[in-house]
Design a protein around this motif. Structure first.
Motif, PDB file in Angstrom:
ATOM      1  N   LEU A 119       0.544  -0.906   0.001  1.00 26.68           N
ATOM      2  CA  LEU A 119       0.192  -0.230  -0.278  1.00 26.68           C
ATOM      3  C   LEU A 119       0.588   1.354  -0.055  1.00 26.68           C
ATOM      4  O   LEU A 119      -0.123   2.213  -0.642  1.00 26.68           O
ATOM      5  CB  LEU A 119      -0.869  -0.309   1.054  1.00 26.68           C
ATOM      6  N   HIS A 120       2.500   1.233   0.647  1.00 21.97           N
ATOM      7  CA  HIS A 120       2.727   2.504   0.782  1.00 21.97           C
ATOM      8  C   HIS A 120       3.476   2.340  -0.481  1.00 21.97           C
ATOM      9  O   HIS A 120       3.611   3.977  -0.827  1.00 21.97           O
ATOM     10  CB  HIS A 120       4.204   2.426   1.662  1.00 21.97           C
ATOM     11  N   PHE A 121       3.662   1.247  -0.685  1.00 26.81           N
ATOM     12  CA  PHE A 121       4.633   1.296  -2.337  1.00 26.81           C
ATOM     13  C   PHE A 121       3.180   2.354  -3.696  1.00 26.81           C
ATOM     14  O   PHE A 121       4.011   2.701  -4.764  1.00 26.81           O
ATOM     15  CB  PHE A 121       4.799   0.062  -2.840  1.00 26.81           C
ATOM     16  N   GLN A 122       2.014   2.039  -3.571  1.00 26.21           N
ATOM     17  CA  GLN A 122       1.188   2.261  -4.570  1.00 26.21           C
ATOM     18  C   GLN A 122       0.965   4.014  -4.350  1.00 26.21           C
ATOM     19  O   GLN A 122       0.423   4.866  -4.991  1.00 26.21           O
ATOM     20  CB  GLN A 122      -0.270   1.673  -3.899  1.00 26.21           C
ATOM     21  N   SER A 123       1.406   4.100  -2.280  1.00 22.11           N
ATOM     22  CA  SER A 123       0.848   5.753  -2.950  1.00 22.11           C
ATOM     23  C   SER A 123       2.493   6.075  -3.025  1.00 22.11           C
ATOM     24  O   SER A 123       2.639   7.579  -3.060  1.00 22.11           O
ATOM     25  CB  SER A 123       0.711   6.299  -1.038  1.00 22.11           C
TER      26      SER A 123
END
Length: 174
Positions: free
Chosen positions: A131-135
């Motif tokens: 999720l951090h990567f996606q953001s």
């Protein structure tokens, strides 16, 4: 990654829901002369969550795909099938389950239980890293992966400890 409710529920509303469900905690009038306060909100939400999970458990048969599907349909209808909110709820649920599985009342968590706990925590942190990567939050990815890697090491140690306990492996020499 912050989640804000469009219509935040206040402590009075949560307490009213608990009263309606017949499971409201007793609030000492000397400690809470004004009723539940904002600082009580998270604890009251935890009571509501536990009540809901216990009701779901009582209403579903263990291993019944049909029962579980009905609950999931209700949940998905409320939250939506694919949203950032859904992903955050799942990460929080995995973390919460890991902490609960650890057995906070025990002085020492048994190896198998600790391994299962670390598997859940590793899953939560790996999904969190995604999720951090996606953001685009590279620092968040690094932190989450560091926690996940630590959990995987502890998971493997717990699995090894179980193998030692049943005689399949030798205890490690220090």
């Amino acid at each position: 990654m912050s989640i804000r409710s469009e219509h935040p529920v206040g402590p009075d509303q949560i307490y009213a829901a608990l009263v309606a469900l017949g499971c409201a905690p007793v609030l000492d009038p000397e400690l809470w002369p004004q009723g539940p306060q904002e600082e009580d909100r998270r604890r009251l939400l935890g009571v509501l969550l536990a009540t809901t999970e216990l009701e779901i458990t009582a209403a579903t048969r263990l291993g019944s795909d049909e029962d579980e599907a009905e609950v999931l349909l209700g949940w998905t209808g409320q939250v939506g099938p694919e949203s950032d909110l859904t992903a955050n709820v799942l990460v929080n649920r995995l973390h919460r389950t890991g902490v609960q599985l650890m057995g906070l009342e025990e002085e020492e968590t048994p190896a198998g239980r600790m391994a299962a706990t670390m598997a859940l925590v590793a899953a939560a942190d790996t999904f969190g890293a995604h999720l951090h990567f996606q953001s685009g939050d590279v620092a968040g990815v690094r932190r989450a992966l560091g926690r996940a890697e630590t959990s995987v090491i502890e998971l493997q140690q717990g699995m090894h400890d179980l193998r030692v306990a049943i005689g399949d492996s030798e205890e490690e020499q220090e």
